[in-house]
Design an enzyme around this catalytic site. Structure first.
Site, PDB file in Angstrom:
ATOM      1  CD  GLU A   1      51.905  71.253  20.819  1.00 25.67           C
ATOM      2  OE1 GLU A   1      51.483  70.254  21.409  1.00 25.67           O
ATOM      3  OE2 GLU A   1      51.159  72.083  20.253  1.00 25.67           O
TER       4      GLU A   1
ATOM      5  CG  HIS B   1      51.375  75.549  18.559  1.00 30.93           C
ATOM      6  ND1 HIS B   1      50.678  74.779  19.453  1.00 30.93           N
ATOM      7  CD2 HIS B   1      50.805  76.780  18.630  1.00 30.93           C
ATOM      8  CE1 HIS B   1      49.737  75.506  20.032  1.00 30.93           C
ATOM      9  NE2 HIS B   1      49.799  76.723  19.551  1.00 30.93           N
TER      10      HIS B   1
ATOM     11  CG  ASN C   1      45.746  73.599  22.506  1.00 27.72           C
ATOM     12  OD1 ASN C   1      45.846  73.975  23.670  1.00 27.72           O
ATOM     13  ND2 ASN C   1      46.116  74.346  21.481  1.00 27.72           N
TER      14      ASN C   1
ATOM     15  CB  SER D   1      46.988  77.180  18.091  1.00 23.31           C
ATOM     16  OG  SER D   1      46.371  78.365  17.727  1.00 23.31           O
TER      17      SER D   1
HETATM   18  P1  NAD Z   1      46.958  88.524  15.475  1.00 22.04           P
HETATM   19  O1  NAD Z   1      45.632  88.835  14.919  1.00 22.04           O
HETATM   20  O2  NAD Z   1      47.405  89.210  16.714  1.00 22.04           O
HETATM   21  O3  NAD Z   1      48.062  88.790  14.364  1.00 22.04           O
HETATM   22  C1  NAD Z   1      47.961  88.363  13.044  1.00 22.04           C
HETATM   23  C2  NAD Z   1      48.639  89.391  12.152  1.00 22.04           C
HETATM   24  O4  NAD Z   1      48.816  88.830  10.855  1.00 22.04           O
HETATM   25  C3  NAD Z   1      47.842  90.674  11.996  1.00 22.04           C
HETATM   26  O5  NAD Z   1      48.650  91.779  12.324  1.00 22.04           O
HETATM   27  C4  NAD Z   1      47.466  90.664  10.518  1.00 22.04           C
HETATM   28  O6  NAD Z   1      47.420  91.959   9.935  1.00 22.04           O
HETATM   29  C5  NAD Z   1      48.607  89.867   9.933  1.00 22.04           C
HETATM   30  N1  NAD Z   1      48.367  89.322   8.591  1.00 22.04           N
HETATM   31  C6  NAD Z   1      47.209  89.092   7.963  1.00 22.04           C
HETATM   32  N2  NAD Z   1      47.442  88.590   6.715  1.00 22.04           N
HETATM   33  C7  NAD Z   1      48.789  88.516   6.584  1.00 22.04           C
HETATM   34  C8  NAD Z   1      49.644  88.106   5.517  1.00 22.04           C
HETATM   35  N3  NAD Z   1      49.159  87.655   4.391  1.00 22.04           N
HETATM   36  N4  NAD Z   1      50.970  88.187   5.716  1.00 22.04           N
HETATM   37  C9  NAD Z   1      51.476  88.625   6.892  1.00 22.04           C
HETATM   38  N5  NAD Z   1      50.712  89.034   7.915  1.00 22.04           N
HETATM   39  C10 NAD Z   1      49.382  88.984   7.767  1.00 22.04           C
HETATM   40  O7  NAD Z   1      46.968  86.942  15.676  1.00 22.04           O
HETATM   41  P2  NAD Z   1      47.933  86.069  16.609  1.00 22.04           P
HETATM   42  O8  NAD Z   1      47.283  85.901  17.932  1.00 22.04           O
HETATM   43  O9  NAD Z   1      49.308  86.595  16.544  1.00 22.04           O
HETATM   44  O10 NAD Z   1      47.854  84.652  15.900  1.00 22.04           O
HETATM   45  C11 NAD Z   1      48.601  84.358  14.742  1.00 22.04           C
HETATM   46  C12 NAD Z   1      48.687  82.862  14.542  1.00 22.04           C
HETATM   47  O11 NAD Z   1      49.287  82.285  15.691  1.00 22.04           O
HETATM   48  C13 NAD Z   1      47.354  82.159  14.371  1.00 22.04           C
HETATM   49  O12 NAD Z   1      47.519  81.096  13.469  1.00 22.04           O
HETATM   50  C14 NAD Z   1      47.058  81.633  15.757  1.00 22.04           C
HETATM   51  O13 NAD Z   1      46.237  80.508  15.740  1.00 22.04           O
HETATM   52  C15 NAD Z   1      48.444  81.271  16.204  1.00 22.04           C
HETATM   53  N6  NAD Z   1      48.629  81.226  17.673  1.00 22.04           N
HETATM   54  C16 NAD Z   1      48.058  82.160  18.473  1.00 22.04           C
HETATM   55  C17 NAD Z   1      48.253  82.104  19.845  1.00 22.04           C
HETATM   56  C18 NAD Z   1      47.656  83.121  20.765  1.00 22.04           C
HETATM   57  O14 NAD Z   1      47.497  82.845  21.953  1.00 22.04           O
HETATM   58  N7  NAD Z   1      47.344  84.321  20.291  1.00 22.04           N
HETATM   59  C19 NAD Z   1      49.055  81.088  20.409  1.00 22.04           C
HETATM   60  C20 NAD Z   1      49.648  80.168  19.536  1.00 22.04           C
HETATM   61  C21 NAD Z   1      49.428  80.244  18.180  1.00 22.04           C
END
Ligand code: NAD
Length: 654
Positions: A155, A143, A194, A122
């Site tokens: 996005e 995104h 954002n 994001s």
């Molecule tokens: P999260 O912490 O809930 O999940 C991330 C997962 O990735 C974890 O389970 C972790 O163990 C795993 N992981 C770590 N290393 C890895 C690898 N090498 N290969 C595969 N999996 C691996 O985080 P999230 O909230 O799901 O966010 C993930 C991405 O999405 C981030 O880049 C975040 O910026 C983006 N994002 C988040 C949101 C939100 O609101 N949470 C919204 C849009 C985008």
């Protein structure tokens, strides 16, 4: 429908976003492999998907069983296996550049050469991630918003080297998931949504830090006066104060002291029990509608508009894309560019210049594109052009509409779709204005029947857009829109196609139509009383005439909902049918009307509408007058001749 180039999808990460993205891709028919680093993380993600699919199935929102969708999902902890024959990878691992670069390096090694490598980041740079690969042209941002199952927007972000066909395939993939993509044509920090959102919290936090406003004032004003779904501080508490803080810090932007202080004290919002509001030891969010009377909302909005202007001027996105983005991604009541055009870009520019002078802060520097628009006289809706073009409407035929779609077929069916699925087609003043404009300016000679329906699969229309009520002058509120009367008085039969919620102002629109056909799952009601209000678009009177006093008062006084079967029993709808028979039932009604005599139907509608409010004697006089008038028409001659010759009549409306 799936995209031909993509059969197998891999999602990296089974966390919040990863499991959600896996779920929507499997629901759309793709075979998906979900990978995380440990077996129990993958298993947890899989169970989250099962739970969510079962909920959707219970609500009748899946076309197949939850098991059938789950069958398309494989899980693994082995990266090489996960991407061996994949066509598209969506990376959703934690938000750290070093980690993301490691992952993209591995992907470059193990994924097929022509696979698309997408990141759900994001806030991080797609361009930088792509440097970890030897194929930056195949790397793109994708995104999703949280939670992916519910949020409609995605996005699609170009890195510096992203090839058009990569971005286009990613865009089509998003569409195939039933989501709405917007392009972000340059890899700018914050992308589109954002970037526009930034000042919402940032400027409010500066104002509170400077002692110019309070937290409650800011939240109350933005929600109750300006219609935003949440106040800036309420939102920051929900997403985590540290999240926005780190993004700003990384981007090297100054941080308002109040935000700095919260992060230092580890008061990060709901998740830590305390943030801008007290959750654990207090009553949580506690602002009231009247709290924000003094707050300078234009100061916050001017900065958001300035960001939007920068995005357009730098060719990152078009005003349409920005507006779609903030409506679907943030639940804004209207697009920020649209809002800017209403406020007047000259007023926005003045505000920024004054603040720049008074404070000396460069965050108020007006963007060149905003200045350019004002210099060209494109100051907004009143001037006929601003970010968007206006005009085209106003008596010389229908214009370009933003909130509704319409199609006029050759045989005279004017099909109108209320197009605000992200707000369950709530009727805002603008949308009602567009309905009024369309029906007032369309050439009635070309139209034989009108249908109204709601976009998306949840609602015909779930009510009025109540954001901004508190800011309204009571005399303005009493000046009820003419749209309902325009529908009611339109010279051709109007049919409401109700599939889902039909509530409040939505019900009033359906009542202004002549006929109503509903799916069995639809729900009807007038919840206004719960807000201390009454239906204000003809609802009290039309319900009374249609259902009788007993039933009408039950709906208006109790404010609760009735299902489609009861609505049919009460005569509120003509038919309540299963989803599978809905379109056929509507078509049967529409065909009868299209083939009917236009003048005869017009007179029938008029004498029945007007007769309902007259004494029986007066109504009978109206009827016989109408009857006499019709006797001299070509249509009656054609109708009687066809009857005599035992053939179908061909009415011309003469
Ligand atoms: P999260 O912490 O809930 O999940 C991330 C997962 O990735 C974890 O389970 C972790 O163990 C795993 N992981 C770590 N290393 C890895 C690898 N090498 N290969 C595969 N999996 C691996 O985080 P999230 O909230 O799901 O966010 C993930 C991405 O999405 C981030 O880049 C975040 O910026 C983006 N994002 C988040 C949101 C939100 O609101 N949470 C919204 C849009 C985008």
């Amino acid at each position: 429908m799936t995209v031909p180039d993509i059969q197998r999808v891999t999602v990296l990460g089974a966390g919040n976003m990863g499991h959600g993205i896996t779920e929507v891709a499997a629901m759309a028919g793709y075979d998906v492999t979900m990978r995380d680093i440990e077996a129990d993380l993958v298993a947890d993600g899989y169970e989250d998907i099962r739970w969510s699919l079962e909920k959707l199935a219970e609500k009748g929102r899946l076309d197949e069983s939850a098991e059938a969708v789950l069958d398309r999902i494989e899980t693994t902890t082995d990266l090489e296996e996960a991407v061996a024959d994949t066509d598209l990878v969506v990376e959703a691992a934690p938000e750290r550049m070093d980690l993301k670069k490691d992952i993209f390096g591995d992907l470059d090694e193990f994924a097929p050469d022509d696979a698309i490598l997408a990141s759900n980041t994001s806030s991080l740079s797609i361009t930088e991630m792509a440097t970890a690969t030897s194929r930056p042209e195949r790397v793109v941002g994708m995104h999703f918003f949280n939670p992916p199952v519910k949020m409609d927007l995605v996005e699609v972000i170009y890195g510096e080297e992203t090839a058009d066909d990569t971005a286009e395939t990613a865009y089509e993939f998003v569409e195939s998931l039933g989501k709405t993509p917007i392009y972000v044509r340059k890899d700018v920090n914050g992308f589109v949504v954002n970037t526009v959102l930034g000042p919402f919290t940032d400027e409010s936090a500066w104002m509170v830090s400077n002692g110019e406003a309070t937290i409650r004032e800011a939240d109350a004003a933005m929600v109750h006066r300006r219609g935003y779904p949440m106040g800036p501080f309420e939102l920051a508490d929900l997403t985590g104060i540290d999240v926005g803080y780190h993004v700003r810090k990384e981007a090297g932007r100054p941080i308002p002291p109040i935000t700095e202080e919260k992060v230092e004290n580890d008061e990060l919002g709901r998740k830590s029990g305390r943030g801008f509001y007290e959750y654990e030891d207090g009553e949580g969010v506690n602002y009231e509608p009247g709290d924000g009377e003094e707050f300078d909302t234009l100061r916050v909005e001017a900065r958001m508009i300035n960001e939007a202007a920068r995005l357009v001027g730098d060719d990152v996105a078009t005003p349409e894309e920005i507006d779609t983005g903030v409506k679907l991604g943030l639940g804004f009541p209207e697009g920020i560019c649209r809002r800017a055009d209403k406020i007047g870009l000259d007023a926005v520019l003045d505000k920024l210049r004054t603040l720049r002078e008074e404070t000396g802060e460069d965050r108020f520097d007006p963007d060149d594109y905003l200045v350019e628009l004002v210099e060209q006289g494109r100051t907004g809706e009143e001037a006929g052009a601003g970010f968007h073009e206006y005009g085209g409407s106003g008596g010389d035929g229908p214009g370009d509409y933003r909130l509704l779609n319409y199609d006029l077929s050759e045989d005279g069916l004017l099909a109108v779709e209320l197009d605000r699925p992200e707000r369950m087609n709530a009727l805002s003043g603008d949308l009602l204005g567009e309905i009024d404009d369309l029906l007032s300016s369309v050439d009635t000679d070309e139209v034989r029947c009108v249908t109204f329906e709601g976009a998306g699969d949840r609602a015909f229309s779930a009510g009025a857009d109540i954001g901004g009520f508190a800011d309204m002058d009571p005399t303005d509120a009493m000046d009820v829109t003419p749209a309902f009367e325009t529908v009611n008085d339109f010279e051709r039969p109007v049919i409401a196609k109700v599939d889902g919620y039909c509530l409040g102002a939505g019900l009033e629109l359906a009542l202004a139509c002549d006929l109503r056909i509903a799916t069995e799952d639809s729900q009807f009601g007038s919840p206004e009383i719960g807000l201390g209000l009454i239906p204000g678009g003809g609802g009290t009177q039309r319900l009374l005439r249609l259902l009788g006093e007993t039933r009408a008062k039950e709906l208006v006084f109790r404010g609760n909902r009735i299902d489609a079967d009861r609505a049919e029993e009460w005569g509120l709808v003509n038919r309540a049918v299963p989803e599978s028979e809905f379109e056929d039932t509507v078509s049967a009604f529409v065909e009868d009307v299209l083939e009917g005599p236009p003048v005869g139907l017009k007179v029938a509608k008029k004498v029945m509408n007007e007769g309902a409010d007259a004494s029986l004697d007066a109504a009978l006089a109206m009827e016989s007058q109408g009857f006499g008038l019709l006797m001299s028409t070509d249509d009656v001659r054609e109708g009687t001749a066809a009857f005599r010759d035992d053939r179908d009549p061909e009415f011309t409306g003469e």
